[in-house]
Design a protein around this motif. Structure first.
Motif, PDB file in Angstrom:
ATOM      1  N   TYR A   1       0.701  -1.380  -0.069  1.00  0.00           N
ATOM      2  CA  TYR A   1      -0.280   0.032  -0.015  1.00  0.00           C
ATOM      3  C   TYR A   1       1.020   1.106   0.027  1.00  0.00           C
ATOM      4  O   TYR A   1       1.615   1.667   0.473  1.00  0.00           O
ATOM      5  N   LYS A   2       0.829   2.292  -0.985  1.00  0.00           N
ATOM      6  CA  LYS A   2       1.045   3.648  -0.929  1.00  0.00           C
ATOM      7  C   LYS A   2       0.935   4.012   0.713  1.00  0.00           C
ATOM      8  O   LYS A   2      -0.063   4.240   0.742  1.00  0.00           O
ATOM      9  N   ILE A   3       2.053   5.126   0.500  1.00  0.00           N
ATOM     10  CA  ILE A   3       2.012   5.745   2.308  1.00  0.00           C
ATOM     11  C   ILE A   3       1.312   7.170   1.579  1.00  0.00           C
ATOM     12  O   ILE A   3       2.464   7.815   0.919  1.00  0.00           O
ATOM     13  N   ASP A   4       0.460   7.428   1.959  1.00  0.00           N
ATOM     14  CA  ASP A   4       0.896   9.072   1.568  1.00  0.00           C
ATOM     15  C   ASP A   4       1.026  10.047   2.863  1.00  0.00           C
ATOM     16  O   ASP A   4       0.727  10.198   3.522  1.00  0.00           O
ATOM     17  N   LEU A   5       2.446  10.323   1.707  1.00  0.00           N
ATOM     18  CA  LEU A   5       3.038  11.396   2.178  1.00  0.00           C
ATOM     19  C   LEU A   5       2.714  13.089   2.550  1.00  0.00           C
ATOM     20  O   LEU A   5       1.723  13.461   1.521  1.00  0.00           O
TER      21      LEU A   5
END
Length: 265
Positions: free
Chosen positions: A227-231
């Motif tokens: 899962y992509k981490i929303d930074l």
């Protein structure tokens, strides 16, 4: 053809067209009718020659080999699908993929041991001898698995990342160099726990809950458990380039380059 044969065929053509094509004397001169006909004859002959080239290319494409150099972190998401689709059209073309460091791949390209090199920006090697074509622009991101639920469905501060083991490509890679700059910009210490040469191994380590991985977004998409981490900060984007020596392209390699361009990667 012999001279009598040429004369016979010219006379036959004149009879069929109903006009005189040449004024005969000490010199053979074209008539106005021949001048009018000439561009159409030239176009027809060029079309026939092009048709012959196409047939020869098809014959040559029945067999052949393409050697492609690409860093593994690009090849994981970019090259697999292209090869799969190309091989359906040209099943007898053998494709060899070499994954090494950028420096080594450029050395092989200079030595004519590669037909094509695919790499991402910035291109730090000397590229003056090569044709360089931009074929894509890709984004990078940090990825985690379900165990890191506290990092999902919200915007994460970059400083929170230091609380987790970080898995990145080798320090010499352009992607890791860009990541160092981002951490420095936000005054966050860059202290990766693991440096790994291949993207598929980084993805596997993230899946095995070893840490958070730095990957291209399209690589993350290929792994259902990542899962992509929303930074809270913008991560780098990279241009993907195709490089080759124009004078040395085989028919098979030319077709592969055309195929990539048509697919609008």
């Amino acid at each position: 053809m012999t001279q009598p044969s040429v004369s016979y065929n010219i006379k036959k053509l004149e009879d069929e067209l109903g006009v005189t094509l040449f004024e005969r004397g000490n010199n053979l001169l074209m008539t106005p009718a021949a001048e009018e006909l000439l561009p159409y004859v030239e176009e027809a002959l060029n079309s026939l020659r092009n048709g012959e080239r196409k047939i020869n290319d098809l014959i040559n494409l029945k067999k052949g080999q393409i050697t492609i150099g690409i860093p593994s972190h690009i090849g994981v998401f970019l090259l697999t699908d292209i090869i799969k689709k190309f091989s359906k059209s040209y099943p007898n073309i053998r494709i060899e993929v070499i994954c090494k460091s950028t420096k080594e791949l450029f050395r092989l390209l200079n030595m004519n041991e590669l037909d094509i090199l695919i790499d991402c920006s910035p291109l730090e090697e000397n590229i003056s001898e090569f044709v360089v074509k931009k074929i894509a622009r890709e984004k990078c991101a940090l990825a985690c698995n379900r165990k890191n639920a506290q990092l999902l469905n919200r915007t994460v501060e970059l400083k929170e990342i230091v609380n987790h083991p970080l898995i990145v490509p080798l320090e010499t890679s352009s992607s890791t160099k860009s990541l160092v700059k981002i951490f420095k910009k936000y005054n966050v210490p860059f202290e990766p726990s693991y440096t790994v040469a291949t993207s598929d191994m980084i993805a596997e380590m993230v899946e095995q809950e070893i840490g958070i991985g730095f990957l291209f977004e399209k690589t993350i998409e290929k792994y259902p458990n990542l899962y992509k981490i929303d930074l809270n900060c913008k991560f780098p984007e990279f241009d993907i380039f195709l490089l080759y020596k124009d004078s040395l392209l085989s028919t098979a390699t030319q077709e592969f380059i055309t195929f990539m361009n048509k697919k609008n990667i």
